[in-house]
Design an enzyme around this catalytic site. Structure first.
Site, PDB file in Angstrom:
ATOM      1  N   ASP A 181      -4.006   3.980   2.675  1.00  0.00           N
ATOM      2  CA  ASP A 181      -5.450   3.749   2.851  1.00  0.00           C
ATOM      3  C   ASP A 181      -5.756   2.292   3.216  1.00  0.00           C
ATOM      4  OD1 ASP A 181      -5.021   2.468   0.473  1.00  0.00           O
ATOM      5  OD2 ASP A 181      -6.550   3.552  -0.676  1.00  0.00           O
ATOM      6  N   ASP A 233      -1.846  -1.185  -3.903  1.00  0.00           N
ATOM      7  CA  ASP A 233      -2.185  -0.453  -5.123  1.00  0.00           C
ATOM      8  C   ASP A 233      -1.087  -0.566  -6.185  1.00  0.00           C
ATOM      9  OD1 ASP A 233      -0.227   1.454  -4.136  1.00  0.00           O
ATOM     10  OD2 ASP A 233      -1.796   2.054  -2.724  1.00  0.00           O
ATOM     11  N   HIS A 276      -4.565 -17.283  -4.703  1.00  0.00           N
ATOM     12  CA  HIS A 276      -5.466 -16.488  -3.866  1.00  0.00           C
ATOM     13  C   HIS A 276      -6.756 -17.215  -3.506  1.00  0.00           C
ATOM     14  CE1 HIS A 276      -7.098 -16.220  -7.829  1.00  0.00           C
ATOM     15  NE2 HIS A 276      -8.175 -15.642  -7.370  1.00  0.00           N
ATOM     16  N   ASP A 277      -6.969 -18.401  -4.064  1.00  0.00           N
ATOM     17  CA  ASP A 277      -8.171 -19.183  -3.744  1.00  0.00           C
ATOM     18  C   ASP A 277      -7.867 -20.368  -2.838  1.00  0.00           C
ATOM     19  OD1 ASP A 277      -9.802 -17.638  -5.404  1.00  0.00           O
ATOM     20  OD2 ASP A 277      -9.346 -18.875  -7.167  1.00  0.00           O
ATOM     21  N   GLU A 319      -7.211 -20.769 -16.017  1.00  0.00           N
ATOM     22  CA  GLU A 319      -7.692 -21.428 -14.803  1.00  0.00           C
ATOM     23  C   GLU A 319      -8.678 -22.481 -15.284  1.00  0.00           C
ATOM     24  OE1 GLU A 319      -9.908 -20.597 -10.530  1.00  0.00           O
ATOM     25  OE2 GLU A 319     -10.668 -19.675 -12.333  1.00  0.00           O
ATOM     26  N   ASP A 355       0.840  -1.190   0.000  1.00  0.00           N
ATOM     27  CA  ASP A 355       0.000   0.000   0.000  1.00  0.00           C
ATOM     28  C   ASP A 355       0.881   1.247   0.000  1.00  0.00           C
ATOM     29  OD1 ASP A 355      -1.886   1.969   0.385  1.00  0.00           O
ATOM     30  OD2 ASP A 355      -2.139   1.541   2.525  1.00  0.00           O
ATOM     31  N   ASP A 407      -5.911 -10.162 -15.117  1.00  0.00           N
ATOM     32  CA  ASP A 407      -6.868 -11.246 -14.953  1.00  0.00           C
ATOM     33  C   ASP A 407      -8.006 -10.994 -15.933  1.00  0.00           C
ATOM     34  OD1 ASP A 407      -8.242 -13.408 -13.604  1.00  0.00           O
ATOM     35  OD2 ASP A 407      -7.050 -12.880 -11.835  1.00  0.00           O
ATOM     36  N   ASN A 456      -0.176   4.517  -0.259  1.00  0.00           N
ATOM     37  CA  ASN A 456      -0.737   5.800   0.206  1.00  0.00           C
ATOM     38  C   ASN A 456      -1.467   5.714   1.541  1.00  0.00           C
ATOM     39  OD1 ASN A 456      -2.907   4.363  -0.625  1.00  0.00           O
ATOM     40  ND2 ASN A 456      -3.808   5.971  -1.895  1.00  0.00           N
ATOM     41  N   ASP A 459      -9.754 -16.383 -16.018  1.00  0.00           N
ATOM     42  CA  ASP A 459     -10.523 -16.785 -14.852  1.00  0.00           C
ATOM     43  C   ASP A 459     -11.695 -17.691 -15.231  1.00  0.00           C
ATOM     44  OD1 ASP A 459     -11.208 -16.071 -11.905  1.00  0.00           O
ATOM     45  OD2 ASP A 459     -13.087 -15.710 -12.961  1.00  0.00           O
TER      46      ASP A 459
HETATM   47  C1  GLC Z   1     -11.873 -17.832  -9.991  1.00  0.00           C
HETATM   48  C2  GLC Z   1     -11.086 -16.880  -9.126  1.00  0.00           C
HETATM   49  C3  GLC Z   1     -11.810 -16.706  -7.827  1.00  0.00           C
HETATM   50  C4  GLC Z   1     -13.170 -16.119  -8.115  1.00  0.00           C
HETATM   51  C5  GLC Z   1     -13.921 -16.936  -9.151  1.00  0.00           C
HETATM   52  C6  GLC Z   1     -15.060 -16.148  -9.710  1.00  0.00           C
HETATM   53  O1  GLC Z   1     -11.937 -19.094  -9.467  1.00  0.00           O
HETATM   54  O2  GLC Z   1      -9.787 -17.329  -8.975  1.00  0.00           O
HETATM   55  O3  GLC Z   1     -11.102 -15.914  -6.920  1.00  0.00           O
HETATM   56  O4  GLC Z   1     -13.911 -16.062  -6.933  1.00  0.00           O
HETATM   57  O5  GLC Z   1     -13.134 -17.311 -10.237  1.00  0.00           O
HETATM   58  O6  GLC Z   1     -14.585 -15.119 -10.535  1.00  0.00           O
HETATM   59 CA    CA Z   2      -3.485   2.209  -1.274  1.00  0.00          CA
END
Ligand code: GLC
Ligand code: CA
Length: 557
Positions: free
Chosen positions: A25, A29, A329-330, A257, A21, A98, A23, A200
């Site tokens: 908040d 970013d 991230h999932d 994905e 981050d 993405d 700035n 995605d």
């Molecule tokens: C993919 C993403 C996930 C998101 C889902 C719906 O699996 O990686 O984070 O929730 O698609 O877009």
């Molecule tokens: Ca920020």
């Protein structure tokens, strides 16, 4: 095989909201990303995928996009995006965005126009069905719980489809007009200098039509979406068109994905002239998963992990390049998932890093993985942000789990585990922000952070850096990038061992996931040891004694 610029690259996923981050908040970013490009360069990263940074109501953390051609002000501006591209390219790095085109946000102007006039042009961008007597068009359960159908605002007799959250209406890829919009948007970014995309939920763009019910698999009377995915044929027509109209003319790098692809389709996906450059291997992430909910999942052991990884390596063989991960991230943190509890120390983390990094394919690092970041401990469901975790918590309670048991499941499988901010140093908020972080920082940042690891040659971070440098070493590079993959000692419990071979030159990779030391006979006598995650080495000829958690990379010329 024709050589491509991305074959020998090391890739890295940034979850911008939690990276850095600039700035104060509390939200990571683009300026924060730009300021860390040198850090990534130092680690050895070439390709950088940014999770969504487009304008979004953040119902699903940016995977619900309300404007495909802009940057969310919380992340920055279009000018900053251009600057990021310029600065990355200056350093020989590539940037991926993405591409979330199975669905958009219900706040996207297309959906807003569809609400105004469901029979008009934009109504046809979505799946909108008339519903009489309350009977929904089908009984599919959305990924985040509840039916995939919700009433179209202002039209009580019409329902729209959303296989994810109700704020993520599915786009109708059967409509050529919608497809044109998508291609135009993809080219807009590629023309601007973007290097490619991560795609995605891309397998979901094809639905099994007409809509119909499948056998209900939970008391809610709904069925897992996997039923229809299994029957949906013809996604390749859409993907081939997408490739030809966008990625191919730009020589873009793309990674899909892809879940639930049909095995015989693999060459179409990532073979010569495949739909994508690469796709992720999820064999080990879906292992042990129950359709009935997290409370029925079972844990993965090192032997299971090995079997999953080898299955993919054999399946892909020399068809193309798979993308190897231990987390994203999932998913929960890889070290918390694939290492047995008492092996989650630095040696164990380096062991896991070694055995997956040297596989055939493109190695990916998810932010913080290079520090050995771990899952987050929870004291209450109120601390959880992720919508899928909150739904899974309810599912577990409904199935009779106690609150504490349900919370343990979130700790184990929840998506927030990977989304806690990057741990830069041991100062307040781990150096991530000068403000209040949007998501709790893992309290272990005082011991697990970049600052503490960078100058320590025996740190997890330096191990990753060494692995990257080794893969790029001109002497061995072709073996890692183009070499075949052959397992050995495959039946040995808790041992992972394989040979990478190219033009007669071999690299042996071995890891011991056991608490006992293990004596193994190598198929060749090593000329030299290229990497060892421990200080000790017991090698006599081709007889190697692997200590607990030891991982070795050896060269045979
Ligand atoms: C993919 C993403 C996930 C998101 C889902 C719906 O699996 O990686 O984070 O929730 O698609 O877009
Ligand atoms: Ca920020």
């Amino acid at each position: 095989m024709e050589r491509k610029f991305w074959h020998d690259k090391i890739a890295y996923q940034i979850y911008p909201k939690s990276f850095y981050d600039s700035n104060g908040d509390g939200i990571g970013d683009l300026k924060g990303v730009i300021s860390k490009l040198d850090y990534l360069k130092e680690l050895g990263v070439d390709i950088i995928w940014l999770s969504p940074i487009y304008p979004s109501p953040f119902a699903d953390q940016g995977y619900d996009i309300s404007d495909y051609r802009n940057i969310d002000p919380r992340f920055g501006t279009m000018e900053e995006m251009d600057e990021l591209l310029k600065e990355a390219h200056k350093r020989g790095q590539y940037i991926l965005m993405d591409l979330v085109v199975n669905h958009c946000s219900d706040e996207h102007e297309w959906f807003q126009k569809a609400i105004k006039d469901p029979d008009g042009r934009y109504g046809k961008y979505f799946y909108i069905e008339e519903v009489k007597d309350g009977k929904l068009p089908c009984n599919w359960r959305s990924y985040f719980g509840g039916p995939v159908w919700d009433p179209l605002p202002g039209h009580s007799d019409r329902y729209y489809l959303h296989v994810f959250h109700r704020k993520q209406p599915d786009l109708n890829w059967e409509n050529p007009e919608l497809r044109e919009e998508i291609y135009d948007m993809v080219n807009f970014w590629l023309d601007r200098g973007l290097d490619g995309f991560r795609l995605d939920a891309i397998i979901n763009i094809k639905k099994a039509l007409p809509f119909k019910d499948y056998f209900a698999d939970r008391p809610d009377g709904l069925c897992s979406i996997h039923n229809e995915l299994h029957e949906a044929n013809g996604v390749g027509d859409f993907l081939g068109e997408l490739r030809d109209r966008t990625f191919k003319p730009h020589d873009a790098f793309t990674v899909g994905e892809v879940f639930n692809e049909k095995e015989e389709e693999l060459p179409d996906f990532i073979g010569e002239n495949g739909y994508f450059s690469s796709m992720f291997d999820f064999e080990e992430t879906v292992f042990g998963q129950s359709q009935r909910g997290w409370h029925e999942n079972y844990d993965i052991t090192p032997d299971d992990y090995k079997a999953c990884v080898y299955k993919t390596q054999r399946k892909v063989s020399d068809i193309g390049f798979i993308s190897n991960i231990i987390e994203n991230h999932d998913e929960p943190r890889g070290v918390s998932r694939y290492l047995p509890g008492d092996m989650r120390d630095d040696s164990g983390k380096k062991l896991l890093a070694t055995v997956y990094f040297m596989l055939k394919g493109i190695p990916w690092i998810y932010q913080g993985q290079e520090l050995g970041m771990e899952n987050l401990k929870l004291s209450s469901i109120d601390e959880v942000d992720d919508i899928s975790s909150i739904d899974s918590y309810k599912v577990a309670l409904d199935a009779g789990c106690s609150e504490s048991k349900a919370l343990k499941l979130i700790e184990k499988y929840g998506r927030d585990n990977a989304r806690t901010p990057f741990q830069w140093d041991d100062s307040e908020n781990a150096g991530f922000t000068a403000g209040t972080p949007w998501l709790r920082i893992n309290p272990n940042y005082r011991s697990i952070n970049l600052k503490a690891q960078k100058d320590d040659p025996s740190s997890v971070w330096n191990h990753y850096r060494n692995l990257i440098a080794l893969r790029k070493d001109p002497e061995y590079k072709d073996i890692f990038v183009y070499g075949s993959f052959t397992p050995f000692l495959e039946d040995r419990h808790n041992i992972m061992a394989y040979i990478r071979e190219y033009e007669g030159k071999k690299i042996l990779v071995l890891g011991n996931f056991d608490r006992e030391e293990k004596k193994v006979i190598l198929p060749y006598t090593p000329d030299r040891i290229l990497n060892n995650n421990l200080d000790e080495l017991t090698l006599k000829g081709n007889e190697l004694t692997l200590l607990p958690s030891q991982a070795i990379i050896a060269y045979v010329g």
